[in-house]
Motif scaffolding. Structure first.
Motif, PDB file in Angstrom:
ATOM      1  N   THR A 132      67.190 -73.328  30.768  1.00 12.06           N
ATOM      2  CA  THR A 132      67.918 -72.852  29.421  1.00 12.06           C
ATOM      3  C   THR A 132      67.214 -72.264  28.487  1.00 12.06           C
ATOM      4  N   ARG A 157      68.251 -72.194  35.350  1.00 12.45           N
ATOM      5  CA  ARG A 157      69.157 -73.008  35.273  1.00 12.45           C
ATOM      6  C   ARG A 157      69.617 -73.146  33.604  1.00 12.45           C
ATOM      7  N   SER A 158      70.652 -73.346  33.427  1.00 13.51           N
ATOM      8  CA  SER A 158      71.271 -73.494  32.116  1.00 13.51           C
ATOM      9  C   SER A 158      72.630 -74.282  32.053  1.00 13.51           C
ATOM     10  N   ASP A 160      76.781 -74.118  30.514  1.00 10.81           N
ATOM     11  CA  ASP A 160      77.816 -73.094  30.330  1.00 10.81           C
ATOM     12  C   ASP A 160      77.842 -72.678  28.963  1.00 10.81           C
ATOM     13  N   ARG A 167      75.284 -68.282  27.520  1.00 11.18           N
ATOM     14  CA  ARG A 167      75.131 -68.033  28.986  1.00 11.18           C
ATOM     15  C   ARG A 167      74.955 -66.678  29.409  1.00 11.18           C
ATOM     16  N   VAL A 170      71.036 -65.765  29.580  1.00 15.44           N
ATOM     17  CA  VAL A 170      70.535 -66.304  30.746  1.00 15.44           C
ATOM     18  C   VAL A 170      70.904 -65.502  31.910  1.00 15.44           C
ATOM     19  N   GLU A 171      72.081 -65.127  31.923  1.00 19.60           N
ATOM     20  CA  GLU A 171      72.302 -64.172  33.182  1.00 19.60           C
ATOM     21  C   GLU A 171      71.841 -62.865  33.196  1.00 19.60           C
ATOM     22  N   VAL A 188      74.333 -72.113  36.563  1.00 20.25           N
ATOM     23  CA  VAL A 188      74.580 -72.569  35.147  1.00 20.25           C
ATOM     24  C   VAL A 188      75.950 -73.433  35.420  1.00 20.25           C
TER      25      VAL A 188
END
Length: 211
Positions: A132, A157-158, A160, A167, A170-171, A188
């Motif tokens: 996250t 990892r995170s 949504d 998000r 993160v992506e 995610v």
């Protein structure tokens, strides 16, 4: 205190003894947390022969503003914190761990700091576990030239609808790490809580076991 490490890096060390450990993990806590939080989370990791080092941020925060705000608004704390992590990697190496056996693991603000460190000061370590978090600042961050991360395994990892970390950042971070040569495992999970899932901890365990 971290044994034999720079006096400016207060924190905690635990796990296997240095001479017995196969992997070293630098565990970087989030805002409002401490090394004790990362030590608690580490108890959820199933991986053998690991020594953990957890630095402590001044006043439990690595930088003052939210991570999507202007970089200048988080200075000088941001640069000082990046320097702290860089020195800690060097100090852990000096304790006997080759860089390819050192993993950076962070949650929330800690994951943001690690992301930004590796993308702005590339260093091919044993791996990253980013739970996250994403690189810092309002603008897109380009990948460093070449492929300096050279297949380094990265777990991202995170959640949504995490309330603090979008998000898309993160992506974007996962994509930029891939463009820098890292081998990225991104997932995610559904939800809207700022948490570390059991699946995320299992992924970290698999990463450490693979080193």
């Amino acid at each position: 205190m971290l044994s034999n490490l720079h006096s400016a890096l207060p924190g905690t060390a635990w796990g296997s003894e240095t001479h017995e450990a196969r992997t070293a993990v630098i565990a970087v806590h989030g805002r409002g947390q401490s090394p004790a939080f990362m030590q608690e989370q580490a108890s959820r990791i199933d991986a053998p022969a690991v020594r953990f080092y957890a630095p402590a941020a001044p006043n439990q925060s690595w930088y003052p503003k939210q991570f999507l705000e202007a970089l200048a608004d988080n200075e000088p704390d941001l640069s000082l914190s990046l320097d702290t992590l860089g020195r800690l990697v060097d100090a852990v190496e000096a304790e006997g761990f080759a860089r390819e056996r050192i993993v950076l693991w962070g949650f929330s603000q800690g994951a943001c700091l690690i992301s930004h460190l590796i993308l702005t000061r590339p260093d091919r370590l044993g791996g990253l576990a980013l739970l996250t978090g994403g690189y810092i600042g309002p603008d897109a961050l380009g990948a460093p030239e070449g492929l300096p991360l050279d297949g380094m395994p990265v777990v991202v990892r995170s959640i949504d609808q995490d309330p603090w970390v979008p998000r898309d950042r993160v992506e974007q971070t996962a994509q930029t790490l891939s463009a820098a040569g890292a081998s990225v495992d991104l997932l995610v999970a559904a939800g809207n809580e700022h948490i570390i899932t059991d699946e995320a901890m299992s992924a970290v365990g698999r990463l450490l076991s693979s080193i």
